[in-house]
Scaffold this motif. Structure first.
Motif, mmCIF file in Angstrom:
data_model
loop_
_atom_site.group_PDB
_atom_site.id
_atom_site.type_symbol
_atom_site.label_atom_id
_atom_site.label_comp_id
_atom_site.label_asym_id
_atom_site.label_seq_id
_atom_site.Cartn_x
_atom_site.Cartn_y
_atom_site.Cartn_z
ATOM 1 N N PRO A 166 0.822 -1.207 0.000
ATOM 2 C CA PRO A 166 0.000 0.000 0.000
ATOM 3 C C PRO A 166 0.862 1.265 0.000
ATOM 4 O O PRO A 166 1.843 1.363 0.736
ATOM 5 N N GLY A 167 0.499 2.211 -0.850
ATOM 6 C CA GLY A 167 1.218 3.481 -0.886
ATOM 7 C C GLY A 167 2.487 3.475 -1.706
ATOM 8 O O GLY A 167 3.150 4.503 -1.813
ATOM 9 N N THR A 168 2.831 2.345 -2.313
ATOM 10 C CA THR A 168 4.005 2.322 -3.181
ATOM 11 C C THR A 168 3.679 3.031 -4.494
ATOM 12 O O THR A 168 2.509 3.271 -4.816
ATOM 13 N N ALA A 169 4.707 3.355 -5.251
ATOM 14 C CA ALA A 169 4.492 4.030 -6.529
ATOM 15 C C ALA A 169 3.631 3.178 -7.458
ATOM 16 O O ALA A 169 2.803 3.700 -8.218
ATOM 17 N N GLN A 170 3.817 1.859 -7.394
ATOM 18 C CA GLN A 170 3.032 0.958 -8.239
ATOM 19 C C GLN A 170 1.558 0.982 -7.849
ATOM 20 O O GLN A 170 0.672 0.937 -8.709
ATOM 21 N N HIS A 171 1.302 1.058 -6.553
ATOM 22 C CA HIS A 171 -0.080 1.160 -6.082
ATOM 23 C C HIS A 171 -0.718 2.461 -6.561
ATOM 24 O O HIS A 171 -1.847 2.473 -7.073
ATOM 25 N N LEU A 172 0.024 3.556 -6.421
ATOM 26 C CA LEU A 172 -0.511 4.850 -6.843
ATOM 27 C C LEU A 172 -0.791 4.879 -8.340
ATOM 28 O O LEU A 172 -1.772 5.493 -8.784
ATOM 29 N N ALA A 173 0.053 4.201 -9.127
ATOM 30 C CA ALA A 173 -0.174 4.155 -10.574
ATOM 31 C C ALA A 173 -1.516 3.504 -10.891
ATOM 32 O O ALA A 173 -2.268 3.970 -11.761
ATOM 33 N N GLY A 174 -1.840 2.426 -10.180
ATOM 34 C CA GLY A 174 -3.118 1.758 -10.380
ATOM 35 C C GLY A 174 -4.295 2.622 -9.972
ATOM 36 O O GLY A 174 -5.330 2.664 -10.659
ATOM 37 N N GLU A 175 -4.138 3.332 -8.869
ATOM 38 C CA GLU A 175 -5.223 4.204 -8.398
ATOM 39 C C GLU A 175 -5.446 5.358 -9.373
ATOM 40 O O GLU A 175 -6.593 5.767 -9.627
ATOM 41 N N MET A 176 -4.369 5.884 -9.928
ATOM 42 C CA MET A 176 -4.492 7.001 -10.865
ATOM 43 C C MET A 176 -5.203 6.572 -12.143
ATOM 44 O O MET A 176 -6.051 7.303 -12.674
ATOM 45 N N LEU A 177 -4.878 5.378 -12.644
ATOM 46 C CA LEU A 177 -5.539 4.912 -13.865
ATOM 47 C C LEU A 177 -7.014 4.643 -13.604
ATOM 48 O O LEU A 177 -7.866 4.965 -14.442
ATOM 49 N N GLN A 178 -7.323 4.056 -12.451
ATOM 50 C CA GLN A 178 -8.736 3.815 -12.122
ATOM 51 C C GLN A 178 -9.545 5.111 -12.140
ATOM 52 O O GLN A 178 -10.611 5.184 -12.741
ATOM 53 N N ALA A 179 -9.007 6.125 -11.470
ATOM 54 C CA ALA A 179 -9.715 7.398 -11.387
ATOM 55 C C ALA A 179 -9.838 8.064 -12.751
ATOM 56 O O ALA A 179 -10.892 8.606 -13.105
ATOM 57 N N ALA A 180 -8.770 8.011 -13.533
ATOM 58 C CA ALA A 180 -8.764 8.690 -14.836
ATOM 59 C C ALA A 180 -9.659 7.993 -15.848
ATOM 60 O O ALA A 180 -10.334 8.653 -16.658
ATOM 61 N N ALA A 181 -9.668 6.651 -15.821
ATOM 62 C CA ALA A 181 -10.420 5.893 -16.825
ATOM 63 C C ALA A 181 -11.835 5.531 -16.367
ATOM 64 O O ALA A 181 -12.623 5.005 -17.160
ATOM 65 N N GLY A 182 -12.154 5.783 -15.102
ATOM 66 C CA GLY A 182 -13.482 5.453 -14.610
ATOM 67 C C GLY A 182 -13.705 3.964 -14.476
ATOM 68 O O GLY A 182 -14.789 3.451 -14.801
ATOM 69 N N ILE A 183 -12.689 3.238 -14.008
ATOM 70 C CA ILE A 183 -12.812 1.788 -13.835
ATOM 71 C C ILE A 183 -12.584 1.434 -12.368
ATOM 72 O O ILE A 183 -12.083 2.241 -11.591
ATOM 73 N N LYS A 184 -12.961 0.221 -11.992
ATOM 74 C CA LYS A 184 -12.784 -0.257 -10.628
ATOM 75 C C LYS A 184 -11.973 -1.541 -10.653
ATOM 76 O O LYS A 184 -12.408 -2.572 -11.178
ATOM 77 N N LEU A 185 -10.760 -1.471 -10.092
ATOM 78 C CA LEU A 185 -9.887 -2.631 -9.988
ATOM 79 C C LEU A 185 -9.759 -3.030 -8.522
ATOM 80 O O LEU A 185 -10.033 -2.234 -7.628
ATOM 81 N N THR A 186 -9.322 -4.245 -8.284
ATOM 82 C CA THR A 186 -9.079 -4.719 -6.929
ATOM 83 C C THR A 186 -7.581 -4.759 -6.670
ATOM 84 O O THR A 186 -6.843 -5.445 -7.380
ATOM 85 N N HIS A 187 -7.149 -4.014 -5.672
ATOM 86 C CA HIS A 187 -5.724 -3.937 -5.357
ATOM 87 C C HIS A 187 -5.299 -5.127 -4.500
ATOM 88 O O HIS A 187 -5.940 -5.437 -3.489
ATOM 89 N N VAL A 188 -4.199 -5.763 -4.899
ATOM 90 C CA VAL A 188 -3.625 -6.882 -4.144
ATOM 91 C C VAL A 188 -2.199 -6.498 -3.742
ATOM 92 O O VAL A 188 -1.287 -6.526 -4.566
#
Length: 330
Positions: A166-188
């Motif tokens: 949580p909070g790593t750059a890779q995690h933030l990249a996923g959160e940014m794409l979700q918000a920008a593209a309007g999609i919902k992913l599950t973070h592992v």
């Protein structure tokens, strides 16, 4: 009128201050005259470590003194970063700084940091900016970023993505794409990047964000396929991979950065000489080639004057993502 004793005390204090200033000037002018400790706040053998060792070796040649790499990993890079903040500001302890402990960790509220990214350091020279690569399992039913977004929209919450925590750059990249593209992913989240990639290859994970240096062996052997990158421009090392900007998601553009810092209070003459030496090292064709091959872009044009606003901007951007996604002490 001042007494004789007081006059003597004032004179002695003045002489002591002058002597101290003279010693400081002499130390700055003769820097470096002994080995420099080059602190890497991550473990040996990782992306940050490998690149920094090559830079340190060229810096040794440039400065004429040993540059000894010292790995101080732990707590997302904050242990080594704090170590340098508490070191003597004499130019002999240098930090190979990273955006994680400098611009992400301060926004997470996980632990109290015993350093301030702006007040505890003088930031000497930028090194590199690294876009992340979005990869999918070889058997995934999508092969492009557009196909992936369409699939994720049709299957909200059913597509997972991994990160080293949580909070790593890779995690933030996923959160940014979700918000920008309007999609919902599950973070592992994982405790290490190696276990994350093992699950990618086995199909437990659907997609992952990571840096090209980590992913290159898997890409070259066809164990994962590239969907796109998080950059504003295509990577020279992956010319066929589209960017999130091309896909129409400018708010998903992000990159991890590295630079060189020294403790606050370091003599400006030392900072200037180290900055100039770093600029020369980063212009070396071998370093330029290494950065390009690893999917990194040089930010060596950022000297001490440019680094502080750069860090302020990066910190603000990461804070927005962290607050929007509700990332923090979890």
């Amino acid at each position: 009128m001042m007494t004789r004793a007081l006059l003597c005390l004032v004179a002695a204090t003045t002489l002591a201050l002058q002597a101290g200033a003279a010693r400081a000037q002499s130390a700055a002018e003769s820097w470096p005259n002994r080995a420099i400790t080059w602190v890497v706040p991550f473990g040996a053998g990782g992306v940050t470590d490998l690149v920094s060792r090559k830079i340190a070796e060229l810096l040794r040649t440039r400065l004429g003194q040993p540059v000894v790499v010292e790995n101080r990993p732990g707590a997302g890079g904050t242990i080594g970063t704090e170590f340098v903040a508490r070191a003597q500001p004499d130019g002999y302890t240098v930090l190979y700084a990273s955006g994680g402990p400098m611009t992400i960790q301060p926004n997470l509220g996980l632990t109290k940091l015993n350093y301030d990214p702006l007040k505890s350091y003088v930031h000497v020279r930028g090194v590199s900016s690294s876009n992340q690569v979005l990869v999918a399992t070889a058997a995934a039913p999508y092969s492009t970023l557009a196909e992936f977004v369409a699939y994720a929209k049709a299957n909200p919450g059913k597509v997972n993505f991994g990160s080293p925590g949580p909070g790593t750059a890779q995690h933030l990249a996923g959160e940014m794409l979700q918000a920008a593209a309007g999609i919902k992913l599950t973070h592992v989240p994982y405790k290490s990047g190696s276990s994350q990639m093992t699950d990618m290859m086995s199909g437990i994970l659907d997609v992952s964000f990571d840096y090209l240096t980590v992913l290159r062996p898997l890409i070259d052997t066809g164990k994962v396929k590239v969907l796109g990158t998080t950059g504003a421009a295509r990577l020279a090392a992956l010319p066929d991979a589209p960017t999130v900007l091309e896909a129409g998601y400018p708010d998903a553009v992000n990159a991890g950065s590295t630079w060189v810092s020294v403790p606050a209070g370091t003599d400006p003459r030392i900072v200037s000489r180290l900055s100039e030496a770093m600029a020369a090292v980063l212009a070396d064709p071998g370093i330029v080639a290494d950065l390009t091959a690893n999917g990194q872009v040089s930010i060596a044009d950022k000297g001490p004057a440019e680094m502080e606003p750069f860090i302020v901007e990066e910190t603000a951007r990461n804070k927005r993502v962290i607050e929007s996604a509700g990332i923090g002490a979890q």
